[in-house]
Motif scaffolding. Structure first.
Motif, PDB file in Angstrom:
ATOM      1  N   PRO A  54       0.834  -1.206   0.000  1.00  0.00           N
ATOM      2  CA  PRO A  54       0.000   0.000   0.000  1.00  0.00           C
ATOM      3  C   PRO A  54       0.869   1.257   0.000  1.00  0.00           C
ATOM      4  CG  PRO A  54      -0.635  -1.496   1.787  1.00  0.00           C
ATOM      5  CD  PRO A  54       0.611  -2.033   1.178  1.00  0.00           C
ATOM      6  N   ALA A  55       0.432   2.266  -0.725  1.00  0.00           N
ATOM      7  CA  ALA A  55       1.199   3.510  -0.834  1.00  0.00           C
ATOM      8  C   ALA A  55       0.909   4.424   0.344  1.00  0.00           C
ATOM      9  CB  ALA A  55       0.885   4.199  -2.156  1.00  0.00           C
ATOM     10  N   GLY A 100       4.022   8.546 -10.302  1.00  0.00           N
ATOM     11  CA  GLY A 100       4.431   9.159 -11.565  1.00  0.00           C
ATOM     12  C   GLY A 100       3.472  10.262 -11.981  1.00  0.00           C
ATOM     13  N   GLY A 101       2.187  10.111 -11.618  1.00  0.00           N
ATOM     14  CA  GLY A 101       1.204  11.156 -11.879  1.00  0.00           C
ATOM     15  C   GLY A 101       1.507  12.411 -11.088  1.00  0.00           C
ATOM     16  N   ARG A 102       1.926  12.220  -9.826  1.00  0.00           N
ATOM     17  CA  ARG A 102       2.318  13.385  -9.015  1.00  0.00           C
ATOM     18  C   ARG A 102       3.504  14.095  -9.643  1.00  0.00           C
ATOM     19  NH1 ARG A 102       5.069  12.466  -3.476  1.00  0.00           N
ATOM     20  NH2 ARG A 102       3.346  11.044  -3.221  1.00  0.00           N
ATOM     21  N   TYR A 103       4.506  13.329 -10.091  1.00  0.00           N
ATOM     22  CA  TYR A 103       5.676  13.943 -10.717  1.00  0.00           C
ATOM     23  C   TYR A 103       5.294  14.627 -12.031  1.00  0.00           C
ATOM     24  CZ  TYR A 103       7.849  10.797  -7.363  1.00  0.00           C
ATOM     25  OH  TYR A 103       8.183  10.127  -6.215  1.00  0.00           O
ATOM     26  N   PRO A 124      -3.135  10.190  -9.353  1.00  0.00           N
ATOM     27  CA  PRO A 124      -2.066  10.822  -8.569  1.00  0.00           C
ATOM     28  C   PRO A 124      -2.479  10.941  -7.113  1.00  0.00           C
ATOM     29  CG  PRO A 124      -3.287  12.488  -9.756  1.00  0.00           C
ATOM     30  CD  PRO A 124      -3.834  11.151 -10.202  1.00  0.00           C
ATOM     31  N   PRO A 125      -1.529  10.759  -6.178  1.00  0.00           N
ATOM     32  CA  PRO A 125      -1.870  10.902  -4.756  1.00  0.00           C
ATOM     33  C   PRO A 125      -2.156  12.359  -4.400  1.00  0.00           C
ATOM     34  CG  PRO A 125       0.462  10.420  -5.030  1.00  0.00           C
ATOM     35  CD  PRO A 125      -0.159  10.366  -6.397  1.00  0.00           C
ATOM     36  N   GLY A 147      -9.928   8.127  -4.920  1.00  0.00           N
ATOM     37  CA  GLY A 147      -9.254   9.374  -5.254  1.00  0.00           C
ATOM     38  C   GLY A 147     -10.030  10.631  -4.947  1.00  0.00           C
ATOM     39  N   THR A 148     -11.069  10.550  -4.111  1.00  0.00           N
ATOM     40  CA  THR A 148     -11.883  11.724  -3.819  1.00  0.00           C
ATOM     41  C   THR A 148     -11.047  12.852  -3.224  1.00  0.00           C
ATOM     42  OG1 THR A 148     -13.769  10.284  -3.451  1.00  0.00           O
ATOM     43  CG2 THR A 148     -13.953  12.536  -2.646  1.00  0.00           C
ATOM     44  N   ALA A 149     -10.202  12.532  -2.252  1.00  0.00           N
ATOM     45  CA  ALA A 149      -9.369  13.559  -1.622  1.00  0.00           C
ATOM     46  C   ALA A 149      -8.378  14.142  -2.625  1.00  0.00           C
ATOM     47  CB  ALA A 149      -8.624  12.984  -0.422  1.00  0.00           C
ATOM     48  N   ALA A 150      -7.769  13.289  -3.435  1.00  0.00           N
ATOM     49  CA  ALA A 150      -6.812  13.765  -4.440  1.00  0.00           C
ATOM     50  C   ALA A 150      -7.504  14.661  -5.457  1.00  0.00           C
ATOM     51  CB  ALA A 150      -6.141  12.584  -5.130  1.00  0.00           C
TER      52      ALA A 150
END
Length: 163
Positions: A54-55, A100-103, A124-125, A147-150
């Protein structure tokens, strides 16, 4: 090897599992086939093992501390330069999965934006962005079921940037 449209390419920044992960390789293959383009998936972990759990949590944070954002950004820029200079890619898209999405989001918010024509961030996180989200190119963000928070954080940052 198949053929691809001359000058078209995608830089695919992998998630924590890394460039060798089956899902990442499958997406790269599909992008290459369906978009008729060259797809480059860099080893952002520089040979280190990817993360399979888990991330979240202290073990993940410790693993992630070995991936300094400045180094990842430098590696992504070197890949973009390689694609343009050596592989003759004229139109480049940027796709990032998970981390990778965050980057990818961070890179397209910089002035050069890796010289990408467009970007996609997949799941992305919500945490870990170093700076405001202010994309310089067209952007599509795809958030998963959790991903609601993201999505909320990305929307707030885009609105703050006037996007």
């Amino acid at each position: 090897g198949g053929s691809y449209s001359a000058g078209a390419g995608v830089l695919l920044l992998p998630d924590a599992a890394g460039w060798k992960h089956a899902r990442t390789r499958r997406l790269a293959d599909r992008l290459a086939v369906f978009c008729s383009c060259l797809v480059l998936v860099p080893d952002l972990h520089r040979g280190a093992a990817g993360w399979e759990g888990p991330a979240a949590g202290t073990a993940f944070d410790a693993w992630q501390s070995g991936l300094p954002p400045a180094r990842l950004a430098s590696d992504a820029r070197e890949c973009a330069v390689h694609m343009r200079a050596d592989l003759r890619v004229e139109r480049m898209g940027l796709v990032g999965l998970g981390l990778g999405g965050r980057y990818a989001l961070a890179e397209i918010s910089r002035d050069a934006a890796l010289l990408a024509s467009a970007a996609v961030a997949i799941c992305p996180p919500a945490v870990g962005m170093d700076g405001p989200l202010a994309p310089k190119v067209p952007l599509l963000c795809v958030f998963g079921g959790g991903g609601t928070a993201a999505a909320r954080v990305a929307r707030e940052q885009l609105e703050a940037a006037g996007g």
